[in-house]
Design a protein around this motif. Sequence first.
Motif, PDB file in Angstrom:
ATOM      1  N   ALA A  17      10.472  -2.186 -87.715  1.00  0.00           N
ATOM      2  CA  ALA A  17       9.775  -1.209 -86.875  1.00  0.00           C
ATOM      3  C   ALA A  17      10.484  -0.869 -85.574  1.00  0.00           C
ATOM      4  N   GLY A  18      11.703  -1.368 -85.368  1.00  0.00           N
ATOM      5  CA  GLY A  18      12.420  -1.084 -84.128  1.00  0.00           C
ATOM      6  C   GLY A  18      12.634   0.402 -83.905  1.00  0.00           C
ATOM      7  N   GLU A  19      12.529   0.834 -82.650  1.00  0.00           N
ATOM      8  CA  GLU A  19      12.584   2.264 -82.339  1.00  0.00           C
ATOM      9  C   GLU A  19      14.004   2.800 -82.241  1.00  0.00           C
ATOM     10  N   ASN A  20      14.970   1.960 -81.863  1.00  0.00           N
ATOM     11  CA  ASN A  20      16.347   2.410 -81.696  1.00  0.00           C
ATOM     12  C   ASN A  20      17.095   2.219 -83.017  1.00  0.00           C
ATOM     13  N   VAL A  28      22.668  -9.664 -89.368  1.00  0.00           N
ATOM     14  CA  VAL A  28      21.903 -10.623 -90.159  1.00  0.00           C
ATOM     15  C   VAL A  28      22.526 -10.791 -91.545  1.00  0.00           C
ATOM     16  N   LEU A  29      22.863  -9.689 -92.194  1.00  0.00           N
ATOM     17  CA  LEU A  29      23.428  -9.743 -93.546  1.00  0.00           C
ATOM     18  C   LEU A  29      24.783 -10.436 -93.577  1.00  0.00           C
ATOM     19  N   GLN A  30      25.557 -10.289 -92.501  1.00  0.00           N
ATOM     20  CA  GLN A  30      26.883 -10.899 -92.446  1.00  0.00           C
ATOM     21  C   GLN A  30      26.859 -12.324 -91.900  1.00  0.00           C
ATOM     22  N   GLY A  31      25.658 -12.804 -91.555  1.00  0.00           N
ATOM     23  CA  GLY A  31      25.523 -14.183 -91.116  1.00  0.00           C
ATOM     24  C   GLY A  31      26.042 -14.460 -89.729  1.00  0.00           C
ATOM     25  N   HIS A  32      26.116 -13.431 -88.874  1.00  0.00           N
ATOM     26  CA  HIS A  32      26.614 -13.628 -87.517  1.00  0.00           C
ATOM     27  C   HIS A  32      25.564 -14.344 -86.666  1.00  0.00           C
ATOM     28  N   ARG A  33      25.986 -15.381 -85.959  1.00  0.00           N
ATOM     29  CA  ARG A  33      25.067 -16.055 -85.040  1.00  0.00           C
ATOM     30  C   ARG A  33      24.733 -15.150 -83.856  1.00  0.00           C
ATOM     31  N   GLU A  34      25.721 -14.398 -83.396  1.00  0.00           N
ATOM     32  CA  GLU A  34      25.496 -13.480 -82.284  1.00  0.00           C
ATOM     33  C   GLU A  34      24.880 -12.196 -82.812  1.00  0.00           C
ATOM     34  N   LYS A  35      23.744 -11.835 -82.281  1.00  0.00           N
ATOM     35  CA  LYS A  35      23.055 -10.620 -82.696  1.00  0.00           C
ATOM     36  C   LYS A  35      23.138  -9.590 -81.573  1.00  0.00           C
ATOM     37  N   PRO A  36      23.115  -8.300 -81.913  1.00  0.00           N
ATOM     38  CA  PRO A  36      23.057  -7.291 -80.854  1.00  0.00           C
ATOM     39  C   PRO A  36      21.797  -7.472 -80.030  1.00  0.00           C
ATOM     40  N   ARG A  37      21.875  -7.152 -78.753  1.00  0.00           N
ATOM     41  CA  ARG A  37      20.700  -7.288 -77.895  1.00  0.00           C
ATOM     42  C   ARG A  37      19.689  -6.215 -78.260  1.00  0.00           C
ATOM     43  N   PHE A  38      18.488  -6.659 -78.482  1.00  0.00           N
ATOM     44  CA  PHE A  38      17.429  -5.700 -78.778  1.00  0.00           C
ATOM     45  C   PHE A  38      16.198  -6.122 -78.001  1.00  0.00           C
ATOM     46  N   ARG A  39      15.393  -5.149 -77.688  1.00  0.00           N
ATOM     47  CA  ARG A  39      14.215  -5.406 -76.869  1.00  0.00           C
ATOM     48  C   ARG A  39      12.965  -5.040 -77.640  1.00  0.00           C
ATOM     49  N   THR A  40      12.097  -6.040 -77.831  1.00  0.00           N
ATOM     50  CA  THR A  40      10.803  -5.763 -78.434  1.00  0.00           C
ATOM     51  C   THR A  40       9.803  -5.503 -77.322  1.00  0.00           C
ATOM     52  N   GLY A  64       0.838  -3.616 -80.696  1.00  0.00           N
ATOM     53  CA  GLY A  64       1.386  -3.511 -82.043  1.00  0.00           C
ATOM     54  C   GLY A  64       2.864  -3.172 -82.031  1.00  0.00           C
ATOM     55  N   ASP A  65       3.520  -3.420 -83.169  1.00  0.00           N
ATOM     56  CA  ASP A  65       4.939  -3.100 -83.303  1.00  0.00           C
ATOM     57  C   ASP A  65       5.162  -1.660 -83.758  1.00  0.00           C
ATOM     58  N   TYR A  66       4.178  -1.076 -84.420  1.00  0.00           N
ATOM     59  CA  TYR A  66       4.371   0.233 -85.040  1.00  0.00           C
ATOM     60  C   TYR A  66       3.107   1.063 -84.862  1.00  0.00           C
ATOM     61  N   THR A  67       3.267   2.265 -84.346  1.00  0.00           N
ATOM     62  CA  THR A  67       2.113   3.141 -84.127  1.00  0.00           C
ATOM     63  C   THR A  67       2.244   4.415 -84.959  1.00  0.00           C
ATOM     64  N   ARG A  68       1.119   4.866 -85.473  1.00  0.00           N
ATOM     65  CA  ARG A  68       1.051   6.170 -86.143  1.00  0.00           C
ATOM     66  C   ARG A  68      -0.270   6.823 -85.779  1.00  0.00           C
ATOM     67  N   VAL A  69      -0.191   8.086 -85.437  1.00  0.00           N
ATOM     68  CA  VAL A  69      -1.375   8.837 -85.038  1.00  0.00           C
ATOM     69  C   VAL A  69      -1.721   9.836 -86.134  1.00  0.00           C
TER      70      VAL A  69
END
Length: 385
Positions: free
Chosen positions: A232-235, A246-258, A263-268
């Motif tokens: 549900a990430g917006e970017n 995640v698929l490549q098994g990297h310990r370092e993940k890109p910075r993301f902000r939740t 809620g995580d996902y909105t629909r009107v």
Amino acid sequence: MNRAVFELIDYIRARDGIADKATLSEQTQQNFALIKDRSVYYSSHYAIRFSSTRSNSFSNTVVALSTLQKYDELPFIVCQVTPTKNILYLANTTFLRKISHSSQDLRVDNIKGSINGSDIVKAFNDLPNKPEYFEDLFNIHDSVGFNENLPRLVEATNDIVPSGSKFSISDISLEKILDAPLRAAKFVQSPEYDHLKSDLNSRVSRVTDAILVAGHIENVNVRGRVIEYMIAGENDEIRNQLIDAVLQGHREKPRFRTTNDLGDYTRVFDQFETATDVKTKIMLLNSNPKAYNIDKLLEYLSKDKSVFMFYFIGIEPDKIVNQVLVSMFQTDLVNSTIILKHWAGRNSRGVTQFQGSMLNKLILSPNNRIGMQASRAFLQKLIAL
């Protein structure tokens, strides 16, 4: 909770009356091949601190908060060695009232001070802090963790005036809040419900492989945030980078902000405004996922068209078991909601969790039954906090 914890409990209980902290700690270390870190003994399954007292009264300084931080993702057990009995407590940060010793400079960005035995709560949410309840207690703590407990401990320790405030409920907002179960019942019977579920299922199907890989992340908070953002990430750019990492098994993940929204996902839709919280449930683990901040929930439900939903994804090591979209007022969810009032600050009604065993049943046999009377009574209970 790992079987190793119960083996430790049985071993220590069998040595009631040993009345010698040094002997008991040495025997325990040797028997379980524990690693010693100053006053703490630990394995990959738990950490334990031994403390000696002459009576059942327990005011000793037990452990530094900075030390506890290192082990707070494990069951952190304190063994009070008395002349007649070895008394065991769970002392993770969720079960601390405050920090007592040398804590004047404690801040969220400055971990200082130590806990005393008297700072450990002897009961939490009506559960005694005894070994028979350690599994239930740790399941509550596991989805809260150190970082979310720290602001509460700072506030309780230094008498800091807490930020934020309880949501103030007017007569108009009260009526809308108490109408929320009826709105939810109409929504789950509507075509819009089918559209929302189809949308979420489609999002999951696009990242199924990445979800299964991320399901092996040990830290429950990190695991949940990663999977929720992949769905549900917006970017889009950051979401795709995260999926690749995640698929490549990297310990370092890109910075993301939740976001810290309800809620995580909105629909009107025309008749409904929906917020959906995405939750993953590892079916083999008896964990208690977070549910919601009560004040944020009440504020959201005070809107005219608001409908709050949960989307549960049941995961086994090699497959997704099921995806379930249910109302927050679904009967089993309401009955299994744990209210953590103790954990909240003074200007908050608190937060909630769900019992993990109930979620497993709901994921395997989903339904959207909503009891109107029970749901309204539940809301009135939350409002009164």
